[in-house]
Structures are given as structure tokens and as C-alpha cells.
Design an enzyme around this catalytic site. Structure first.
Site, PDB file in Angstrom:
ATOM      1  N   ASN A  51      12.031 -21.648   0.765  1.00 37.64           N
ATOM      2  CA  ASN A  51      10.399 -21.604   0.186  1.00 37.64           C
ATOM      3  C   ASN A  51      10.774 -22.928  -0.862  1.00 37.64           C
ATOM      4  OD1 ASN A  51       8.831 -21.379  -1.910  1.00 37.64           O
ATOM      5  ND2 ASN A  51       8.585 -19.556  -1.902  1.00 37.64           N
ATOM      6  N   HIS A 121       3.861 -15.144   6.703  1.00 38.57           N
ATOM      7  CA  HIS A 121       4.486 -14.697   6.750  1.00 38.57           C
ATOM      8  C   HIS A 121       5.825 -14.166   5.142  1.00 38.57           C
ATOM      9  CE1 HIS A 121       2.520 -17.817   3.143  1.00 38.57           C
ATOM     10  NE2 HIS A 121       3.862 -16.686   2.163  1.00 38.57           N
ATOM     11  N   HIS A 123       8.745 -12.732   2.648  1.00 44.26           N
ATOM     12  CA  HIS A 123       9.711 -13.438   1.805  1.00 44.26           C
ATOM     13  C   HIS A 123      11.123 -13.210   1.590  1.00 44.26           C
ATOM     14  CE1 HIS A 123       6.458 -16.400  -0.228  1.00 44.26           C
ATOM     15  NE2 HIS A 123       5.968 -15.494   0.329  1.00 44.26           N
TER      16      HIS A 123
END
Length: 162
Positions: A51, A121, A123
Site C-alpha cells: 500500500n 482488494h 488489505h
């Protein structure tokens, strides 16, 4: 008074102009740029990427290579591969960082907090007791002890074999 400068976050914080197109689709199609895109590993249908605006060191995401906007668009093969990459990401985070816990989750839609709302997505955020100190709660600033490049190298070094 101490000052912490994180100018690289200015565009994100200000909600500035983002690149045209979907950043995840671009990364998905640019396997030759995995180092500069901070891609840790790739499967056949998805990939693992750091990220760029991490909550903690090691914050990464598992992303389908194709543009999929919601869970209904994930077929069985893609879902299985992504979950396998979530597991391998977990193992790499544990080996590299020895966190006390790991948040695993998805923000589906802008109202749910998704920064990139139209490409699903997952995390993975390593956590430690007390990792949210006054800088996060009062100054709305995160202090990270390593660069993204250092995190990338550390996670690649600890990436589990198939």
C-alpha cells in the site's frame, strides 16, 4: 518542537488528481515494473502489492489482475487464488515483522472507506499493541520506521514458497 515531513502523502491527503484509469489495472498489466510498483508476488489471476499510503510498515493488498468491481465478479478460481495469496501474505508478514495481530479486510464502496472503490482488494495490516499513538490520533499522521522499498525487500525475502 519536532517536525515530521511526509510530502509524498500530500496528493492523497488533499484528495488531489489521480492518474487516469485504474491504478490496480495498470499495476496488474505491468509485470515488468514490479519493483517500482512495489509488487511482492504474482499469481496467475491476482497479485500482492504494498500500500503506497500504509497504516503500518508491511501494509499490503491482494488484488485481482482484472478489473473486478464487487464480490459478485470474483469467480471460484480467482477467489481461491486470492485467498491463497492472503494466507501467504499473512505468513510473510508474521515471518518478517512478528506482529501481535493482523487486520485482514475489504472496504467495498466509497461509503465503506474504499480509496479505490471500483476494483476490489484485500488489505493486510500488521498490528502491535499501542501502534496508534498521539501522532495518529491527534495529528492524523503515521510515523513509519522504514521505507516502502525496505518493506518490499523484507517481505520478498520472507515470501513463503508455494
Amino acid at each position: 518542537m519536532e517536525h515530521l515531513f511526509a510530502g509524498w502523502r500530500a496528493q492523497f491527503v488533499a484528495g488531489g488528481e489521480r492518474p487516469a484509469g485504474c491504478v490496480f489495472c495498470t499495476i496488474g498489466a505491468e509485470s515488468e515494473n514490479d519493483d517500482s510498483n512495489y509488487v511482492i508476488a504474482r499469481g496467475k489471476l491476482s497479485f500482492v502489492v504494498m500500500n503506497l499510503y500504509p497504516y503500518t510498515s508491511g501494509h499490503l493488498m491482494v488484488v485481482p489482475s482484472s478489473h473486478v468491481g464487487d464480490l459478485a465478479g470474483l469467480d471460484g478460481e480467482l477467489t481461491n487464488e486470492m485467498l491463497g495469496l492472503v494466507r501467504r501474505s499473512h505468513d510473510a508478514l508474521v515471518a518478517a515483522y512478528h506482529p501481535e495481530g493482523i487486520n485482514v479486510g475489504m472496504n467495498l464502496g466509497r461509503a465503506a472507506g474504499a480509496g479505490i472503490a471500483d476494483h476490489v482488494h484485500v488489505h493486510l495490516v500488521p498490528r502491535w499493541s499501542g501502534d496508534a499513538n498521539f501522532m495518529s490520533t491527534v495529528a492524523e499522521t503515521r510515523v513509519l520506521p522504514e521505507t516502502l522499498s525496505d518493506s518490499l525487500a523484507k517481505l520478498r525475502a520472507h515470501w513463503p514458497a508455494n
